[in-house]
Design an enzyme around this catalytic site. Structure first.
Site, PDB file in Angstrom:
ATOM      1  CE  LYS A 123      -3.773   2.392   2.375  1.00  0.00           C
ATOM      2  NZ  LYS A 123      -4.585   1.630   3.402  1.00  0.00           N
TER       3      LYS A 123
ATOM      4  CB  SER B 270      -8.412   3.417   2.873  1.00  0.00           C
ATOM      5  OG  SER B 270      -6.850   2.522   3.571  1.00  0.00           O
TER       6      SER B 270
ATOM      7  CB  SER C 116      -8.358   0.744   5.998  1.00  0.00           C
ATOM      8  OG  SER C 116      -8.963   2.342   6.339  1.00  0.00           O
TER       9      SER C 116
END
Ligand SMILES: [Zn+2]
Lengths: 483, 494, 96
Positions: free
Chosen positions: B93, B168, B192
């Protein structure tokens, strides 16, 4: 106009640890700009603070030395404000659970008495970086983050100080204490001790008390500038009161900077804009619990602090409170006294000599006792000569000045100058006889019961012997011959 | 290059892309495949998808040197190297720093920012021989539930490209689901990792707060953040956990000793003896019926596998979204105040003075959701509102902790849907922040209580959209979660 | 409850300057969100737990490590000169 000066101080002290407060960058002074920074103290994304145990220890030592209570549990909070020298946009500080609360220190007050200054709290925080405004004509500022993350203590006093010189004495006392426990070098020139003062007046008029607006004075970079800035500020506030009768409730608090070169304070921020620091507990750090055992262990290390020394001087040596305060005005002075008095049966006599003769000499030459050419052992040899009856106390005063001027030993000086006391009874008897013959009136007065006359005759004997006669012996012979 | 070779390589790609990390590991050990071949397979999949009219958009960068990393791993293996993750490709990420590489948190304000150091988790994975494929797309600064708030554009759900991948860590989940990566690191502050896992039909693990070091993860909500994993199998979650959770990190005072590095291979366990609580608040009529249906099937499976289940009431769960959307923005407003254009990142041009520079930099640099949260955060911390919002939220959070501690005295795990809805349409909630926030109702409790939680692909809606099921445990009982999920996987995978 | 003054203050605290239309829509969203937060009123807050604490002995030992080298800093910086980060002139005499 009758008024009282009211001063409270916020003192920031950099702690002498090997590494910074929350990272392992070296905690030293200066260096090439931005040479002592890392992701943590630069506040880079993703970095996390890790508390230096030595900072906690130093804060506890300082708190104990300032007679504070040490918290059982303490925590860090984030204090938010925006300034380019603050890389994270917040400072790791302490808000509602400071490590130390409720201490005090005693200082000599301006009227000669003892002033107790209460300390509200002592808390830990990290220092910010430094701004530099280059003179290269460009409209820019430079930033150096070396100082960022240096561990600081903020020491906040109650407004208990009543004169500018008291504020200066208070900050000096803090320096003495923190140097004595070894947590900071408290060097105002290098900024390892910084002081802001809140000052206003209590004006007494028509049986009422009025408080003038509080000014927070910044940029005082020496003890002298603390005194000068605050003396200026007192005059300014008196003038302002007379002109405008402005009250604290109306005008609130302003911030003023001291301009050393001009000797004046100038307005920096008018009525304090309420800063909203949005404190909240630092989520990256856990609360710290401090055990009784740890505090006790550190107590042992808080050895000879001024307050503790004063207690001993008064209790064990029979020295007055005022004298004890003067002897502990600096650690060097107290060290000198203790070394000179070691094993002496009457430390009070040594204290008297130091506070009279030694202090006079130091004051005349504006030097500290650590710069004196006479060390405590040489000084003690001088006292020993008096005790042994080799010289009188009066001669000792002259010898001391000689010693301090030349660095020579006491014995060498008195031998060189022929100052050794006459304790040969024949020589003294001869002088006594001559004095009685030369002063028949006084001799008669004494015989007729005028005790005072003996003093005059004694003076004459000493004069005749150039002060070298053993006074005890001389007076004994005088009394015997006038019987 | 001749046509037949290309065709064969495509066939191989398809086969390789579908492997789990653990299967790849065994294939690498057996010499059946090289790390370079694996990386090329994923690069091809990504390139192929990029030419799609509606690309997944899971990578914001596929590392140009990924094959080179893989070659090194292959050489190390040839030389007798045997790192636990040697040659295994992983996507990362865009808020977890790898030294020397860009890290932007999908934000304009960090354009061009090259991480000067690696996150602890990255260091550990690297030391174990992992190969990093690329940076995964995300909601800006991890703020969002749909992966639509990215400066690189929204991530599309591989199962329905007009729907969101969840956020997210939407890029991470979509890459694993689209077989463009076998495994991805995400981060989970309020769901997330789990929400996108649920939307994309993969496994998602958020470890307990303190299990993984946060050092090097760009902070959002410091008391809630945790790096998490998106995977194709439970075994893979355990494999990477055992590497990443290797003990306390001296650089993160909130990291804890877990012993997970010593955990042996996963065993399927009988669930008899386990009591599993189902919070009534999370299976209410507010939940989509198709989601409830999938969850009911899961519940029946739990019973059939020997567990006892019972519905329990934990009223304070209804306050979690409110608590979360006070505490997380408060911490975020603080953490993001460092982005001011002074030292790094992007600085707005043409500011006439310092104040203007700050304002312009932040105005241009932050997207709408980040601005919204900074404003909320500053509001709830500001004088006059602190007690009513921030302090109150922390007080109710402490109450929640008490209640959950008591609940875990009675039950071993909690089970619930991961999301109250199946994946929603792109654009559906983007202008209604509160509706978006309510997506997090099932996931925020684990962050607020520092508990581990796992989302498993429980089933599908009638339209074939994935529906996740969440297991939550008491702090540091990751192994119970993994073993339970593993038992389920053995009966349902394939 | 989110009036113009509050919005201005929030922008100041946030170091954000919003466009007028952005300001208006955010104000109404904020109002909506804040009223949702009222759900917390139905629960009793309990004291935050300070038991999760460390002792000074658990904290970092006081030893120092080498810092960043200059090239790294320079590569991060937006503007760097003579070893310093450069910003528009700070117009505040209160430096220290
Ligand atoms: Zn540092």
């Amino acid at each position: 106009m009758k008024y009282e000066v009211v001063i409270g101080c916020e003192v920031h002290v950099q702690l002498q640890t090997r590494s910074k407060a929350f990272c392992r960058c070296p905690n030293t002074f200066g260096g090439e700009p931005n040479s002592r920074v890392c992701p943590v103290c630069m506040g880079l994304p993703g970095s996390l603070p890790v508390t230096n145990s030595a900072m906690i220890e130093a804060a506890i030592l300082a708190g104990l030395a300032l007679d504070c209570d040490i918290a059982g549990v303490t925590k860090f909070d984030r204090k938010h404000y925006v300034y380019p020298d603050l890389p994270k946009g917040y400072q790791i500080s302490q808000f509602d659970m400071p490590i130390c609360t409720g201490g005090h220190i005693d200082i000599p007050a301006s009227d000669g008495s003892l002033r107790r200054v209460r300390i509200i709290r002592v808390h830990m925080e990290e220092d910010a970086g430094k701004n530099i405004h280059p003179d290269d004509g460009r409209s820019v500022s430079y930033l150096d983050y070396n100082r960022c993350g240096t561990p600081l203590l903020e020491i906040v006093s109650e407004p208990d100080l009543r004169a500018p010189q008291e504020a200066s004495a208070y900050v000096q006392a803090i320096r003495e204490i923190l140097r004595a426990v070894g947590v900071s070098d408290c060097n105002m020139e290098e900024g390892s001790l910084r002081c802001d003062a809140n000052i206003n007046l209590w004006v007494y008029e028509d049986g009422k008390k009025y408080a003038t607006p509080i000014a927070e004075i910044k940029n005082m970079n020496s003890f002298r500038s603390i005194r000068n800035a605050l003396e200026y500020e007192v005059k300014r506030q008196v003038r302002e009161w007379e002109q405008s009768r402005l009250l604290l409730e109306v005008a609130g608090k302003t911030t003023r900077g001291y301009l050393e070169a001009k000797g004046i304070t100038v307005l920096q921020r008018a009525k304090e804009e309420a800063s909203d620091y949005r404190y909240f507990p630092e989520p990256d750090l856990k609360p710290i619990s401090i055990s009784r055992e740890m505090i006790d262990a550190l107590k042992a290390r808080v050895g000879a602090l001024p307050a503790e020394r004063r207690r001993r001087y008064i209790g064990e040596y029979g020295i007055t409170e005022q004298d004890a305060l003067n002897l502990t005005s600096s650690a060097a002075m107290a060290d000198f006294f203790e070394a000179a008095a070691a094993g002496h049966p009457e430390p009070k006599r040594i204290s008297n000599f130091i506070l009279a003769e030694v202090k006079k000499y130091l004051n005349q030459r504006s030097i500290g006792v650590d710069e004196l050419a006479v060390d405590a052992r040489a000084f003690r040899r001088l006292i020993d000569l008096v005790d042994a009856g080799k010289i009188s106390g009066k001669i000792a005063k002259e010898v001391f000045v000689d010693m301090a001027d030349t660095g020579k030993d006491a014995l060498a000086i008195i031998e060189e100058k022929g100052l050794i006391q006459i304790d040969n009874s024949d020589a003294i008897a001869q002088a006594v006889d001559e004095v009685i013959v030369e002063n028949p009136d006084s001799a008669a007065d004494y015989k007729n019961g005028k005790e005072k006359a003996i003093g005059f005759l004694m003076g004459q004997v000493m004069k005749k012997t150039k002060g070298k006669a053993n006074p005890a012996m001389a007076i004994q012979l005088l009394r015997a011959k006038l019987k | 290059m001749s046509f037949p070779v290309f065709w064969i390589s495509m066939m191989n790609d398809r086969r390789l892309n579908g492997l789990t990390l653990s299967e790849m590991r065994r294939a690498l050990q057996a010499g059946e495949v090289s790390s370079v071949e694996l990386v090329e397979a994923f690069r091809n999949a990504w390139e192929e998808d990029s030419s799609n009219e509606k690309p997944v958009n899971g990578y914001v960068e596929f590392f140009a040197d990924a094959a080179q990393q893989a070659r090194k791993a292959d050489e190390a293996r040839a030389a007798g190297g045997h790192g636990k993750l040697l040659g295994l490709p992983i996507a990362v990420k865009d808020n977890i720093q790898i030294a020397g590489r860009l890290t932007t948190c999908a934000s304009n304000i960090l354009q061009g920012y090259r991480a000067p150091y690696s996150a602890t988790v990255i260091e550990r994975l690297e030391a174990a021989g992992a190969v990093f494929l690329g940076r995964a797309n995300m909601d800006e600064f991890a703020m969002g539930s749909s992966c639509e708030y990215s400066c690189y554009g929204a991530v599309r759900n591989p199962h329905d490209r007009d729907r969101t991948a969840g956020g997210s860590s939407g890029g991470s989940a979509a890459l694993v689901a689209a077989k463009q990566a076998p495994f991805a690191l995400g981060s989970d502050t309020g769901g997330s990792v789990r929400l996108p896992a649920s939307f994309c039909g993969v496994y998602g693990l958020k470890p307990s707060y303190g299990t993984l070091s946060r050092y090097g993860l760009v902070a959002f909500g410091s008391s809630l953040d945790q790096i998490g994993f998106l995977a194709r199998s439970v075994e893979d979650l355990q494999l990477v956990l055992s590497v990443a959770a290797a003990g306390v990190d001296p650089r993160d005072q909130t990291s804890e000793k877990t012993g997970f590095e010593n955990a042996g291979p996963l065993r399927a366990r009988s669930l008899s003896g386990l009591t599993i609580g189902i919070p009534g608040q999370l299976v209410s009529e507010a939940v989509d019926p198709q989601v409830l249906q999938v969850f009911d099937e899961f519940r029946r499976w739990l019973e059939s596998a020997g567990a006892k289940t019972r519905v329990i009431s934990i009223p304070v769960l209804d306050a979690c979204v409110a608590m979360y959307y006070i505490i997380a923005p408060a911490e975020a407003s603080s953490n993001l105040s460092r982005f001011d254009g002074v030292k790094y990142g992007r600085r707005a041009a043409g500011a006439e003075n310092l104040d203007a520079m700050y304002e312009k930099t932040r105005e241009e640099g932050f997207g709408p959701e980040v601005k919204r949260r900074i404003l909320i955060g500053n509001y709830v911390l500001s004088s006059g509102y602190y007690d009513a919002y921030y302090k109150k939220a922390q007080g109710v959070r402490a109450l929640l902790q008490q209640r959950m501690d008591a609940v875990f005295e009675e039950v071993d795990l909690l089970a619930s849907p991961t999301s109250p809805t199946p994946p929603f349409r792109l654009g559906e909630k983007v202008d209604d922040p509160l509706a978006m926030y309510l997506t997090d109702i099932c996931t925020t409790p684990a962050n607020l209580t520092k508990s581990p939680a796992l989302s498993l692909p429980g089933g599908r809606t009638s339209d074939g959209l994935p529906v996740g099921v969440q297991l939550t445990g008491r702090r540091f009982c990751e192994m119970t979660l993994l073993e339970t999920a593993y038992s389920w996987e053995r009966e349902h995978a394939g | 409850m989110i009036d113009k003054q509050t919005m201005r203050n929030l922008q100041k605290l946030s170091r954000l300057k919003l466009e007028p239309d952005e300001e208006q829509s955010l104000a109404s969203q904020l109002e909506n969100i804040l009223s949702y937060f009222e759900v917390l009123g139905g629960y009793d807050a309990v004291d935050t737990d300070l038991k999760a604490s460390v002792t000074p002995e658990d904290l970092r030992r006081d030893d120092s490590a080498p810092a960043f080298n200059r090239e790294v800093l320079e590569s991060l910086a937006v503007e760097f000169q003579d070893g310093h980060f450069v910003v528009p002139r700070i117009l505040d005499i209160d430096d220290e």
